[in-house]
Design a protein around this motif. Structure first.
Motif, PDB file in Angstrom:
ATOM      1  N   GLN A   1       0.826  -1.198   0.000  1.00  8.43           N
ATOM      2  CA  GLN A   1       0.000   0.000   0.000  1.00  8.43           C
ATOM      3  C   GLN A   1       0.861   1.249   0.000  1.00  8.43           C
ATOM      4  OE1 GLN A   1      -2.734   0.070   3.244  1.00  8.43           O
ATOM      5  NE2 GLN A   1      -4.213  -1.216   2.204  1.00  8.43           N
ATOM      6  N   GLY A   2       0.326   2.274  -0.620  1.00  8.33           N
ATOM      7  CA  GLY A   2       1.035   3.541  -0.675  1.00  8.33           C
ATOM      8  C   GLY A   2       0.985   4.270   0.652  1.00  8.33           C
ATOM      9  N   VAL A   3       1.875   5.204   0.839  1.00  4.58           N
ATOM     10  CA  VAL A   3       1.942   5.974   2.071  1.00  4.58           C
ATOM     11  C   VAL A   3       0.684   6.827   2.236  1.00  4.58           C
ATOM     12  CG1 VAL A   3       3.269   7.726   3.326  1.00  4.58           C
ATOM     13  CG2 VAL A   3       4.448   6.024   1.952  1.00  4.58           C
ATOM     14  N   SER A   4       0.099   7.275   1.114  1.00  7.78           N
ATOM     15  CA  SER A   4      -1.050   8.177   1.165  1.00  7.78           C
ATOM     16  C   SER A   4      -2.381   7.465   1.385  1.00  7.78           C
ATOM     17  CB  SER A   4      -1.124   8.976  -0.137  1.00  7.78           C
ATOM     18  OG  SER A   4      -1.379   8.100  -1.218  1.00  7.78           O
ATOM     19  N   ALA A   5      -2.343   6.149   1.528  1.00 10.06           N
ATOM     20  CA  ALA A   5      -3.581   5.386   1.710  1.00 10.06           C
ATOM     21  C   ALA A   5      -4.300   5.839   2.973  1.00 10.06           C
ATOM     22  CB  ALA A   5      -3.277   3.897   1.797  1.00 10.06           C
ATOM     23  N   MET A   6      -5.581   6.102   2.831  1.00  4.37           N
ATOM     24  CA  MET A   6      -6.373   6.515   3.988  1.00  4.37           C
ATOM     25  C   MET A   6      -6.771   5.276   4.780  1.00  4.37           C
ATOM     26  SD  MET A   6      -8.739   9.707   3.023  1.00  4.37           S
ATOM     27  CE  MET A   6      -8.833  10.088   4.758  1.00  4.37           C
ATOM     28  N   LYS A   7      -6.598   5.348   6.066  1.00  7.12           N
ATOM     29  CA  LYS A   7      -6.959   4.229   6.923  1.00  7.12           C
ATOM     30  C   LYS A   7      -8.440   4.309   7.288  1.00  7.12           C
ATOM     31  CE  LYS A   7      -2.657   2.784   7.352  1.00  7.12           C
ATOM     32  NZ  LYS A   7      -2.284   2.900   5.956  1.00  7.12           N
ATOM     33  N   ALA A   8      -9.082   3.150   7.432  1.00  2.00           N
ATOM     34  CA  ALA A   8     -10.503   3.094   7.771  1.00  2.00           C
ATOM     35  C   ALA A   8     -10.777   3.802   9.097  1.00  2.00           C
ATOM     36  CB  ALA A   8     -10.964   1.644   7.824  1.00  2.00           C
ATOM     37  N   LYS A   9      -9.888   3.607  10.071  1.00  2.00           N
ATOM     38  CA  LYS A   9     -10.051   4.222  11.392  1.00  2.00           C
ATOM     39  C   LYS A   9     -10.034   5.748  11.273  1.00  2.00           C
ATOM     40  CE  LYS A   9      -6.855   3.775  14.709  1.00  2.00           C
ATOM     41  NZ  LYS A   9      -5.989   3.128  15.694  1.00  2.00           N
TER      42      LYS A   9
END
Length: 70
Positions: A1-9
């Motif tokens: 996954q990329g660093v910019s991936a938004m986390k669900a939390k």
């Protein structure tokens, strides 16, 4: 996954209107990435997939929030 991936939390802690504005922001970003790809200027084609996944995650969590709130 990329660093910019938004986390669900991270998304779940946002309000519905914040999520909606993020969806718009990411859809705009996706459009720009598609244009770059079409012009052969895409620096990282993986980012396109990541952006699509972020949009899907945002929409899913927004739907969850709306079903919880009635």
């Amino acid at each position: 996954q990329g660093v910019s991936a938004m986390k669900a939390k991270e998304i779940r802690s946002m309000t519905e209107s914040e999520i909606e504005s993020k969806i718009t922001e990411f859809q705009d970003k996706l459009f720009k990435q598609k244009v770059q790809k079409a012009l052969g200027q895409a620096e990282n084609p993986h980012k396109l997939k990541q952006t699509k996944r972020d949009i899907a995650r945002l929409i899913t969590i927004l739907a969850e929030k709306r079903s919880q709130n009635g």
